[in-house]
Every structure is written in C-alpha cells, then in structure tokens.
Design an enzyme around this catalytic site. Structure first.
Site, PDB file in Angstrom:
ATOM      1  N   GLY A  62       4.862  -7.495   5.537  1.00  0.00           N
ATOM      2  CA  GLY A  62       4.302  -8.593   4.949  1.00  0.00           C
ATOM      3  C   GLY A  62       4.831  -9.701   6.539  1.00  0.00           C
ATOM      4  N   TRP A 111       2.797 -10.474   8.918  1.00  0.00           N
ATOM      5  CA  TRP A 111       2.012 -11.314   9.010  1.00  0.00           C
ATOM      6  C   TRP A 111       1.453 -11.924   8.570  1.00  0.00           C
ATOM      7  CZ3 TRP A 111      -2.068  -8.375  14.196  1.00  0.00           C
ATOM      8  CH2 TRP A 111      -0.451  -7.721  14.784  1.00  0.00           C
ATOM      9  N   ASP A 144      -1.936  -2.540   2.246  1.00  0.00           N
ATOM     10  CA  ASP A 144      -1.145  -1.352   2.478  1.00  0.00           C
ATOM     11  C   ASP A 144      -1.647  -0.415   1.843  1.00  0.00           C
ATOM     12  OD1 ASP A 144       0.857  -1.288   4.361  1.00  0.00           O
ATOM     13  OD2 ASP A 144       1.664  -0.261   2.830  1.00  0.00           O
ATOM     14  N   ASP A 203      -6.452   2.408  -0.272  1.00  0.00           N
ATOM     15  CA  ASP A 203      -6.155   2.391   1.400  1.00  0.00           C
ATOM     16  C   ASP A 203      -8.023   2.297   1.861  1.00  0.00           C
ATOM     17  OD1 ASP A 203      -7.484   4.300   3.419  1.00  0.00           O
ATOM     18  OD2 ASP A 203      -7.559   6.080   2.930  1.00  0.00           O
ATOM     19  N   ASP A 252      -1.766  -4.517  12.331  1.00  0.00           N
ATOM     20  CA  ASP A 252      -0.046  -3.881  13.049  1.00  0.00           C
ATOM     21  C   ASP A 252       0.324  -2.957  12.388  1.00  0.00           C
ATOM     22  OD1 ASP A 252       1.416  -4.259  15.082  1.00  0.00           O
ATOM     23  OD2 ASP A 252       3.669  -4.712  12.943  1.00  0.00           O
ATOM     24  N   LYS A 285      -3.289  -2.810  16.270  1.00  0.00           N
ATOM     25  CA  LYS A 285      -2.230  -1.802  16.991  1.00  0.00           C
ATOM     26  C   LYS A 285      -2.911  -0.441  17.970  1.00  0.00           C
ATOM     27  CE  LYS A 285       1.808  -0.708  14.986  1.00  0.00           C
ATOM     28  NZ  LYS A 285       3.259  -1.777  15.633  1.00  0.00           N
TER      29      LYS A 285
END
EC number: 2.1.1.166
Length: 203
Positions: free
Chosen positions: A51, A53, A69, A85, A109, A149
């Site tokens: 958490g 970000w 998540d 998901d 990320d 990312k």
C-alpha cells in the site's frame, strides 16, 4: 526482513516517513518528473499491496483512490481496497463502480514472483504489463494516464510499441530508487487515445 533491506538507505527513509515500502519514493519521483496524477484524478493502483503507492496517491489527489490486489491490504483512510484479480470482469465492474464510472489514471508496481531466471522473469513481467495495459484500455477515460512496471529485455520494446498504439506519449523511465542492478523500468504513458482494440492477448 533481510539485512540487505534494513541497510538500504531508501528503505530506512521510507520507514521513517511512515511509508509501507520503499517503492513510495519511486512513485514520488515519477510524479515529480512526469506529472502523471492531477489534483482531482480518480486513480486505480493494480497490485497495490502493501500500500505504499496508495499512501502517495492519497496525498496527490482529492479524487477517489482504489487499490486492487490478490492479497488483503491493511485499511487506510481515504482509500478503497479490493481483494481480487484485476483481469476478472466482475472485479473490473466493481472498480468502475467505486470510481464513479470515471478512471483518470491507472498505476501498477506489480511484479511477478521472481525465479532468478532472467529471461523467464522478464517474460512474466511483460505478460503482467500486457494485462495492466488491457485493463487500462478498458477503464481509462480519454486523455487518461498510465504507469506500469516492467523489466528491460528483448520483449520490452514490443510492450512499448503496443502501448504507443493507445497513448499519445509513451516513454520508459528508470527511477533513482530502483536497486542497483535491477532490470525494472517503468512505462510512462500519457494522454490515452480512447481506443482499446488489440490491447489484449500476447504481443
């Protein structure tokens, strides 16, 4: 926590500042250099646990901040968290509902669990990036922004090329907070074209 983490100056700085992970400084740098998040943006963070970000996003925007998540995220004020998901259509529908139907920015990320085999890990990271791009193309409003990312390697250029089909401005960016020797690179995509054709499936 291994000694290599506790000796990490960025990690120590993050803990002192109250962030849940050192990755907070990566997003802060990305924002400072690229201006991805605007004051009233609704933002979705994919792979948001633990958490850090979300903590940064909460301070950058007065809009809605939603973290998704597979694992539970410890609650924080001003943030909505969803366990699920993000490729699941039902989860995507809930995200739209929580965002009030308007998503301005998607960030991620997220990273696959690393095996130590460079080519395998890079391919899995690219696959995760493809999923994040497909999600962004599904939920973003025209003109929206995205940060995901990825890992440098032979497939990275293909993911960049695919992203350019859907955003007017796309670049790779490596943060100063990234660990020395790491192949991680962020894709900074701005000004979504509003199209999502061909944004699914393998490159």
């Amino acid at each position: 926590m291994g000694s290599q983490w506790t000796k990490d100056s960025v990690y120590r700085k993050a803990m002192k500042a109250g962030y849940r992970a050192r990755a907070a400084y990566k997003l802060l740098e990305i924002q400072q250099r690229n201006g991805i998040i605007r004051p009233d943006d609704n933002v979705v963070d994919l792979g948001a646990a633990p958490g850090s970000w979300l903590q940064v996003l909460r301070d950058l925007t007065d809009g809605r901040v939603i973290g998704v998540d597979l694992n539970p995220i410890a609650p924080m004020e001003g943030v909505t968290t969803i366990v699920g998901d993000f490729t699941d259509p039902l989860v995507q529908e809930r995200i739209r509902e929580e965002a009030g139907g308007v998503v301005s920015v998607v960030v991620s990320d997220a990273s696959p669990k690393l095996s130590g085999q460079k080519s395998y890990d890079q391919a899995r990271a690219i696959g995760l990036g493809e999923d994040a791009l497909a999600f962004a193309c599904t939920v973003l409003k025209p003109g929206g922004n995205m940060v995901i990312k990825s890992f440098q390697g032979e497939l990275f250029g293909e993911l960049i090329a695919e992203t350019r089909k859907h955003f007017y401005s796309v670049r790779g960016y490596r943060t100063k907070a990234s660990r020395k020797g790491s192949a991680e690179t962020y894709i900074i995509a701005k000004n979504f074209k509003g199209t999502c054709d061909d944004a699914e499936g393998p490159l």
